[in-house]
Design an enzyme around this catalytic site. Structure first.
Site, PDB file in Angstrom:
ATOM      1  CB  SER A 143      -0.777  -0.030   1.144  1.00 46.06           C
ATOM      2  OG  SER A 143      -1.229   1.304   1.511  1.00 46.06           O
ATOM      3  CE1 TYR A 156      -4.295  -2.120   4.789  1.00 44.58           C
ATOM      4  CE2 TYR A 156      -3.620  -0.069   4.722  1.00 44.58           C
ATOM      5  CZ  TYR A 156      -3.927  -1.259   3.893  1.00 44.58           C
ATOM      6  OH  TYR A 156      -3.894  -1.231   2.568  1.00 44.58           O
TER       7      TYR A 156
HETATM    8  C1  BGC Z   1      -6.240   1.829   2.309  1.00 45.01           C
HETATM    9  C2  BGC Z   1      -7.318   2.593   2.163  1.00 45.01           C
HETATM   10  C3  BGC Z   1      -6.956   3.956   1.719  1.00 45.01           C
HETATM   11  C4  BGC Z   1      -5.906   4.030   0.593  1.00 45.01           C
HETATM   12  C5  BGC Z   1      -5.442   5.482   0.298  1.00 45.01           C
HETATM   13  C6  BGC Z   1      -5.275   2.061   1.231  1.00 45.01           C
HETATM   14  O1  BGC Z   1      -4.154   1.015   1.373  1.00 45.01           O
HETATM   15  O2  BGC Z   1      -6.487   0.321   2.540  1.00 45.01           O
HETATM   16  O3  BGC Z   1      -8.338   2.564   3.325  1.00 45.01           O
HETATM   17  O4  BGC Z   1      -8.119   4.911   1.449  1.00 45.01           O
HETATM   18  O5  BGC Z   1      -4.885   3.217   1.117  1.00 45.01           O
HETATM   19  O6  BGC Z   1      -4.987   6.010   1.590  1.00 45.01           O
END
Ligand code: BGC
Length: 255
Positions: A143, A156
């Site tokens: 991410s 996360y």
């Molecule tokens: C997350 C989302 C978030 C996006 C941008 C992703 O990795 O799961 O919740 O909106 O990143 O910030």
């Protein structure tokens, strides 16, 4: 680019970005192992789509936070297709809780499903790739939040930060075996993980405004990057992450 005769495992492969990755890899010729936990029917319907594409696939009941179940995925690949060429550690969840309110159970679930599964998925797939010879590709779907704080989503971010260093460290360790380890760092993608935002027009408008490209990504736009990393064109990439984020990490109002 072709992935003809390649064998891929995609964790979290029956929904969201994972489903798009399965379809992209199969579209290029790969045969695929897909896990399921609570939605066998989603895996079955995806398998039917792959059959129509002329690809083979197998669905396996596996909880990817358990190394023994990850081993089941690798064993299924070897039993059904003879080998594993591509391991995509994609499964992920988030709790949207802050450092102040995250419970131990939430912490464990996020870290187990996101990071522990990627660590042992990498280990177990790499052992098989070394045994069979010829190298391989391990692709971690992380991410933007492997490098960029998301207040209110702390566990996360921690898990994705861990995947960042897994990608880099395992990439260095496994390079002598011809195994390339890379990450794909999506920004906001239109998938079930973001339903809360997508169903709130004001929040969605705020998010779109923060993205230089002006919109969330479609799952296919992330899957295309994974497919590239799985193919011959990415032969000199390892221990690094490609961010497919519409520019969100660099967004600036110019003040
Ligand atoms: C997350 C989302 C978030 C996006 C941008 C992703 O990795 O799961 O919740 O909106 O990143 O910030």
């Amino acid at each position: 680019m072709s992935l003809e005769n390649k064998v891929a495992i995609v964790t979290g492969g029956n929904s969201g970005i994972g489903e798009a990755i399965v379809l992209a890899l199969a579209g290029l010729g790969a045969n695929i192992v897909i896990d399921f936990v609570v939605h066998p029917e989603a895996t079955e319907s995806l398998e039917q789509q792959l059959t129509k594409l002329g690809r083979k696939s197998v669905g396996v009941d596996a909880d990817v936070s358990k190394p023994a179940d990850l081993q089941k995925l690798v064993d299924a690949a070897v039993t059904n297709f003879g080998r594993v060429d591509i391991m995509v550690n994609n499964a992920g969840i988030e709790t949207r809780t802050s450092v102040l309110d995250t419970t131990e159970d939430q912490y464990d679930r996020v870290l187990d499903i996101n990071l522990k599964s990627a660590f042992f998925g990498t280990q177990i797939a790499a052992r098989q790739m070394i045994k069979q010879g010829g190298g391989g590709r391990i692709i971690n779907v992380t991410s933007v939040h492997e490098d960029w704080p998301m207040p209110g989503n702390t566990a996360y971010c921690l898990s994705k930060g861990g995947m960042r260093m897994l990608t880099r460290t395992a990439g260095v360790e496994l390079a002598p075996h011809g195994i390339l380890v890379t990450g794909v760092g999506p920004g906001a993608v239109a998938t079930p993980i973001n339903l809360g935002t997508m169903n709130d027009p004001a929040l969605l408008a705020k998010l779109d405004a923060a993205i230089p490209i002006g919109r969330m990504a479609k799952p296919e736009e992330i899957a295309n990057v994974v497919a590239f990393l799985a193919g011959d064109g990415a032969s000199y990439l390892t221990a690094t992450t490609i961010f497919a984020d519409g520019g969100i990490m660099q967004s600036s109002v110019g003040l």
